[in-house]
Design an enzyme around this catalytic site. Structure first.
Site, PDB file in Angstrom:
ATOM      1  N   GLU B 235      20.123  38.083  41.183  1.00 45.97           N
ATOM      2  CA  GLU B 235      21.063  37.050  41.622  1.00 45.97           C
ATOM      3  C   GLU B 235      21.026  36.860  43.136  1.00 45.97           C
ATOM      4  O   GLU B 235      22.058  36.774  43.791  1.00 45.97           O
ATOM      5  CB  GLU B 235      22.485  37.399  41.152  1.00 45.97           C
ATOM      6  CG  GLU B 235      22.612  37.408  39.629  1.00 45.97           C
ATOM      7  CD  GLU B 235      24.006  37.770  39.123  1.00 45.97           C
ATOM      8  OE1 GLU B 235      24.716  38.498  39.828  1.00 45.97           O
ATOM      9  OE2 GLU B 235      24.369  37.310  38.026  1.00 45.97           O
ATOM     10  N   ASP B 314      26.111  40.188  29.915  1.00 48.29           N
ATOM     11  CA  ASP B 314      26.940  40.497  31.074  1.00 48.29           C
ATOM     12  C   ASP B 314      28.402  40.600  30.655  1.00 48.29           C
ATOM     13  O   ASP B 314      29.169  39.666  30.890  1.00 48.29           O
ATOM     14  CB  ASP B 314      26.762  39.388  32.130  1.00 48.29           C
ATOM     15  CG  ASP B 314      27.513  39.687  33.411  1.00 48.29           C
ATOM     16  OD1 ASP B 314      27.843  40.855  33.639  1.00 48.29           O
ATOM     17  OD2 ASP B 314      27.759  38.739  34.184  1.00 48.29           O
ATOM     18  N   GLU B 342      36.688  40.512  33.741  1.00 43.99           N
ATOM     19  CA  GLU B 342      36.034  39.283  34.190  1.00 43.99           C
ATOM     20  C   GLU B 342      35.993  38.230  33.082  1.00 43.99           C
ATOM     21  O   GLU B 342      36.432  37.092  33.288  1.00 43.99           O
ATOM     22  CB  GLU B 342      34.623  39.603  34.679  1.00 43.99           C
ATOM     23  CG  GLU B 342      33.847  38.361  35.061  1.00 43.99           C
ATOM     24  CD  GLU B 342      32.460  38.675  35.608  1.00 43.99           C
ATOM     25  OE1 GLU B 342      32.118  39.849  35.779  1.00 43.99           O
ATOM     26  OE2 GLU B 342      31.721  37.712  35.875  1.00 43.99           O
TER      27      GLU B 342
END
Lengths: 608, 608
Positions: B235, B314, B342
Site C-alpha cells: 500500500e 483484510d 475497522e
C-alpha cells in the site's frame, strides 16, 4: 497577460482610478496606431457606441462603465482581425452579470479546480494587487461586473469581513473599481448572534436594527458594494426556518437594511431535504425549490433577487430548466450557472458549457430573469482556470450574460482566436472540438438525463450506485428490469410544476426528447425508442461512442500547436480524461449489463 | 482504575522498577488480608505457580515476569470469587503476545475509534505517565507483553523515534518495564536514505552497516526493546521490491542487525496489488500473500517472524484462515488479529471477537505459529476502548494469547464479572449477549462470507457496490443471476493454496459450510442450500434476523444496570447500532432484490 487577453502585452499599472481612465489606457496601448476619441455619458450606464471614422480612427461613446466595455470590444475586435464598417451600439441584457466565488478564508476553494484562492490566505483577505488587476481585466473584458468573493457556506472567520476585516474588503473593492467590477459578499444569516443578540429571527427588532447598522457601516466603507449573497436553510446553513419565518421574511429584512445604499440581496433558492431517507419515495428532490419558493411569488422586496440554479437538482450534466425560472413572474430572478466543473470533469475533462446554456434558453424567455450568475472556475493557478481551455467558459459566460442571443460557435470561435495564434483550419478544429466536448462528456457519463452516477462527495469518476442509498435524494432505482424515477403525474408529478406546454413536451415517453427520457420516466431496458433502438442499447451505444469520440478528440486536440505551458497541461489532462472516459464507459455499461443481462447488439466488450 | 481492573482501587505509584516489585505491590493492596509469599526464579520466564497454603495464604513462584502474571491471576481469581483448592501452574503458549498500535506522531490513530493517541501529541512522543501506568497494568493483567506504539505506515516524523526522539522512546520503555511490557517500533524500510545513503537496498553494504549502527545505538538506549515491525512493499510503503530483492533478503538484513541484542524483526505479510484493474479477473487478491511468501519458506532468519493477517483479505467479518498460516512450517509465524473494529462496527456496534478467533483455531494447529499479535483498539478516551464493552476484546485477546485452548464463554464471563458488579443472572445475560454479538453483526452485514459491501475507506455502514469498480481487488460481481467469485480449481483456484483436507471441505458448494459459501463460490440466487432454502432467501433471512436480533439485544442490554458513565455510552452507541443495523438490513436486501427480482418468501418488506 495571458488567456483571451494574450495579445495585451502591457499590464494595467497601479494608479488608474476609473473605468474611463482604464479605457483610455487600454486603447492607447492595445491599438497604438488607431486614434480613438472617448466620450463618457453617465446616462448610458454599461452601454456603448463605437463609430468608425473616415481617418481610420474610432469614436467611442458610452456610460462611465460603458466606455470600458466599448474599449474592450474595439480592442478585441481588432485582435480578431475584424474591422468596423458601420457604427455598433450595445447594451447588456442583464444589469448584474455575476461571478460567485466559493473561496474560504483559509485559502481553500469549495469545488475549486484551479489552485487556491486569489483573495484569501490563512484566514485573511490578502490579495496580490497584480493578480487582482489581471483578474479585473479578464472580468471587464468579458463584460462581467459583480464578483462575490467568498463562499456561500460562510464559516468562521468569514464573518470578520463585516467586522474587523472590513478595511481589507474596502481595499479590494478599490482595486476592482477601475474595472467596473463591484464586490458582493456572502453573509451568515445568523451573524447578529455574534454581537450578543440572542436570536437571528428576521422579525426581531434587534436583529433588524443590527443589520441596518451593519449595512450603514459597510456601505460607508464600500459605497458601491453590490449587495449580500445568502444561502439560508440549506445544507446546514442557518436561516429563517429556525424562527418559523418564511424566506420572504428573511430576505426582505436584509433588503430593507441595504436598500438605502442601492444594495441588493441575492437569495439562493437551493433548499431541499439533505437528510432524505432513501426508502422514502414520496419525496422527490427536484420538487423542493418550487415547493419552498413558488408560493412566495410577489412577496419579495424590489431589491431582492432569487438566485435559482438552472436545473432542479444541482449542476448535473443534463437537467431540465428549473420550473421556478418559469413560475415566478412577479419576482426578480437570477439564473445560477456553474463554471466550476464540479460534476463536469473537474477542469481535467474538456467541457465547454455554452451549448448547454443555450439549451436552457430554448425554454427560458430571456426576460424571465434579470441577472445571470455563475459559480467561479477561478483559482490562483498561473492560468486562472486550471485547464487553459476551461477559460472558454468564463469568457463565453460573460458574452452570454451580455447578450443571451449570442451564437455559441461565434462565441467559442472568438475565444479561440483571441487566446491562441492558430491557423484558420486549426481554429476551426479547436472551436468544433470545444463545442462538441459537453455532449461527449455527457455520453460517457450520464445516460439520458440520469445523473448522480458519480463518485459521492468528490464528484469525479463513475460510481453508479454511490448515491443510491444515501441521504441526498438523488436516486435512479435501477433494478433488473427498469431504471429511473417517474416524475409525471403518475409518479412524483415533478412535471406538474411546469407550464402545460412543457409538461406536454416531456410527459409521454414516446415523444419525450431522448436526452431527458430518464430524467422524467422510469422505463424498462427493453423500451423501444423512436429510432428503433432499445433503451439499454442506446445506453451502451452512447457510452461506447463517448469513449470513441474522446479518443478522436484527443488525437485532434494533441495535433494542435499549443504554446507551452498550455500544451503540457493540455496533454497531461487529456491523458487523465482518456482514463476517466474509459472507466465511465466500462463501468456504466457493466453496471447495466449486470442488471439487465442484455448483451450489446454489436458485440462490443462489456465486462462481466 | 476501571475496566476489568475496576476492583483495584490503588493506582500504581511512581518508583516501582521491576515486575517483581509490582507483583508485591499489587498483592498487598488488592488482597490485603491474604498472606502471600513471592519467590522469583528467573528460569521460569513468564511462567508461574500458585499454591494455596493451609493458613489461607498463597505461595507464588515464577519467573521475573511470571510472578507478576501469577499475582494478577491470584488477584483476579479472588475478585471473581474463585478460591484456589489445589496448586495451579501456568506458562503462556506464545512468548510474544503483541499489541500493534497504529498511532501517528500527530496524535491521530489510523482506524482508531477510542479517541486520540495515548503516546503521541503534535509530532512528539509525550505520554502521560499516569495513563501509561494504567495501560501497563491493563496489558500485564491480560498477560500481554509486547507493545508496538507507532503505525506500520511510518510517515514523517515517526522516523525521529530512531533519531532525535530516541530518548523519549527510552523513557517510555522505562515506564512500561515494571509491567513486563517491552516496546516494539514500526520502522521505515527506507530510513537509511534519510542519512544520505542513496539507496535502501538490503544487500548494499552501506545500508546494512547503517542498520547495524542504528540497532547498536537503539539497543544501548533500550536494552529490552522487543524489535522492529515492518510493513514493506505494501500500500505504498517502500520495501525490497524497489531494489529487485525478495522479502527474505529484506527481513534478514534487518534481522542480522538486531540479532546481537536479542531483537526480532516482525515482518508483515500484507502485500497485494492495491492498484488492480476491476476488469482483471485473472488476479484474485486473497491469493497474494501466499504468492509473495510461501516460496520463501525456510529462507528467513531465526529472529524473523512473519506476521500474517488471520484471513487472506483484510479483517473482514468472515474470512477463512489464511493459507499462509498452514503452509510455512519452516518459518516463524505470528497470526495478526484486529481488536480495532475497522470493518466490524467502529466500537459503536457490539462485536465480541473471541468466537471468531476460536473458529480460526479449529483449522489452525496452535503450534503452527509462535506468536499472536493484534491491532490495538486503544485510545485516550477515559475508558480506553471507546465503547466500554469493546474492552472485552483486549482482555480476552490476552487470555487467548496465553492459552488458545481457552473457553470463550469462560473468558467473556470472567471479563464481565471483573468489570461490572452484576447479579449472576445479569452476568449470564451480558455474557451470552456478548458472545452472540459477532454473529448478529455478521448477519445484518456480510452475506455468507461475502465481504466488502461496506462504505469505502471509512468502513462503517453499507455500500454494496462501493468497492466493486475500485482498485482494491475486492469484488463480488453480483449480477441479476448470481453472486460471488469462484475460488475453486474451476475459478481462481485460491483454494489450491490449502492442504487437501481443507480444499475438500470447501470446494463443493453442496457440502461447503454455509457461512463460507460465497467466499469460495459463485452461485445463482436460486441455488438450493442443504436446509432447503434458496441462496437469496437465506440472504434475506439472515439480514432480517440480524436486525431483529439487534433489537432484542438492545432491549436486553439496556435493561442491565450498568454504572455511569458506561451506561450513557452504551445507550448512545446502541442507538447508533440500531440505525446501522436497519440500514444494512434494508440496503443489502434491496440491493439483492433489485438484482434478482425474487421476493421474500415470507412477505417481509423489502424496499424497491
Amino acid at each position: 497577460m495571458g488567456l483571451w487577453l494574450s495579445k495585451m502585452k502591457e499590464a494595467v499599472p497601479e494608479g488608474i482610478r476609473t473605468p474611463g481612465e482604464l479605457a483610455r489606457f487600454e486603447l492607447s496601448h492595445a491599438l497604438p496606431g488607431v486614434p480613438v476619441t472617448v466620450e463618457e455619458d453617465a446616462s448610458q450606464g454599461d452601454g456603448y457606441r463605437i463609430e468608425p471614422l473616415t481617418d481610420g480612427g474610432l469614436r467611442l461613446t458610452g456610460g462611465s462603465t460603458g466606455v470600458l466595455y466599448g474599449a474592450y470590444r474595439a480592442i478585441l475586435d481588432r485582435f480578431c482581425g475584424e474591422e468596423l464598417a458601420a457604427p455598433v451600439e450595445s447594451t447588456p441584457k442583464y444589469a448584474l452579470r455575476m461571478i460567485d466565488c466559493w473561496d474560504n478564508p483559509d485559502g481553500s476553494i469549495e469545488r475549486g479546480y484551479a489552485g487556491r484562492s486569489l483573495f484569501f490566505h490563512d484566514g485573511k483577505l490578502t490579495p496580490d494587487p497584480v493578480r487582482i488587476r489581471e483578474l479585473g481585466r479578464l472580468l471587464a473584458s468579458a463584460g462581467l461586473n459583480v464578483l462575490c468573493i467568498n463562499n456561500v457556506n460562510v464559516h468562521f472567520p468569514a464573518q470578520l469581513l463585516l467586522e474587523d476585516d472590513l478595511p481589507s474588503l474596502a481595499a479590494l473593492a478599490e482595486m476592482f473599481r477601475p474595472f467596473g467590477v463591484r464586490l458582493m459578499l456572502s453573509v451568515d444569516f445568523s451573524q447578529p448572534m455574534r454581537s450578543g443578540i440572542p436570536t437571528a429571527d428576521p422579525l426581531d427588532p434587534a436583529v433588524r436594527n443590527w443589520w441596518k447598522k451593519t449595512a450603514t457601516r459597510v456601505w460607508a466603507a464600500i459605497p458601491d458594494l453590490a449587495g449580500f449573497l445568502v444561502k439560508a436553510d440549506s445544507e446546514g446553513r442557518p436561516g429563517p426556518f429556525t424562527y418559523g419565518r418564511n424566506h420572504a421574511e428573511g430576505a426582505n429584512m436584509l433588503a430593507e437594511a441595504v436598500a438605502p445604499f442601492g444594495g441588493v440581496i441575492v437569495w439562493r433558492c437551493f433548499v431541499y431535504n439533505c437528510r432524505q431517507d432513501w426508502r422514502d419515495t414520496a419525496t422527490d428532490r427536484p420538487k423542493a425549490a418550487w415547493e419552498h419558493y413558488a408560493f412566495l411569488d410577489g412577496e419579495f422586496a424590489e431589491n431582492v433577487i432569487l438566485q435559482v440554479k438552472h436545473g432542479p437538482f444541482d449542476f448535473q450534466v443534463r437537467e431540465p430548466l428549473s420550473p421556478l425560472l418559469l413560475g415566478m413572474k412577479k419576482t426578480n430572478l437570477a439564473m445560477e450557472l456553474q463554471l466550476a466543473q464540479e460534476y463536469t470533469g473537474h477542469q481535467i475533462d474538456l467541457y465547454t458549457m455554452i451549448p448547454m446554456w443555450k439549451e436552457l434558453y430554448e425554454e427560458l424567455p430571456a426576460d424571465n430573469i434579470m441577472s445571470l450568475a455563475a459559480v467561479s472556475n477561478l483559482g490562483d493557478d498561473a492560468n486562472y482556470t486550471g485547464h487553459p481551455l476551461a477559460a472558454v467558459n468564463l469568457y463565453t459566460f460573460g458574452l452570454l450574460a451580455w447578450d443571451p442571443d449570442i451564437d455559441p460557435a461565434a462565441a467559442v470561435g472568438r475565444w479561440v482566436r483571441l487566446t491562441y495564434g492558430l491557423a484558420p483550419a486549426e481554429e476551426q478544429t479547436l472551436t468544433e472540438l470545444l463545442l462538441s466536448s459537453r455532449r461527449i462528456y455527457e455520453k460517457y457519463t450520464a445516460p439520458l438525463g440520469l445523473g448522480w452516477m458519480i463518485t459521492p462527495h468528490d464528484h469525479y469518476g463513475p460510481n453508479p450506485s454511490g448515491y443510491e442509498y444515501d441521504l441526498w435524494g438523488t436516486y435512479h432505482k435501477a433494478n433488473r428490469n427498469a431504471v429511473g424515477i417517474d416524475r409525471t403525474a403518475k409518479g412524483t408529478d415533478f412535471l406538474g410544476q411546469y407550464p402545460e406546454e412543457l409538461r406536454k413536451k416531456y410527459e409521454d415517453p414516446e415523444t419525450c426528447p431522448d436526452l431527458y427520457l430518464l430524467f422524467y420516466h422510469r422505463l424498462p431496458y427493453t423500451f423501444r425508442m423512436r429510432d428503433g433502438r432499445t433503451l439499454i442499447q442506446r445506453i451502451y451505444d452512447d457510452h461506447f461512442e463517448g469513449l470513441a469520440e474522446t479518443r478522436t478528440m484527443a488525437e485532434n486536440l494533441l495535433a494542435l500547436p499549443f504554446p507551452e505551458p498550455d500544451a503540457d497541461v493540455i496533454r497531461e489532462r487529456m491523458d487523465r480524461q482518456l482514463y476517466n472516459a474509459r472507466e465511465w464507459c466500462d463501468i456504466i455499461n457493466t453496471f447495466f449489463f449486470r442488471l439487465s443481462g442484455i448483451p450489446d447488439e454489436k458485440g462490443r466488450k462489456i465486462y462481466d
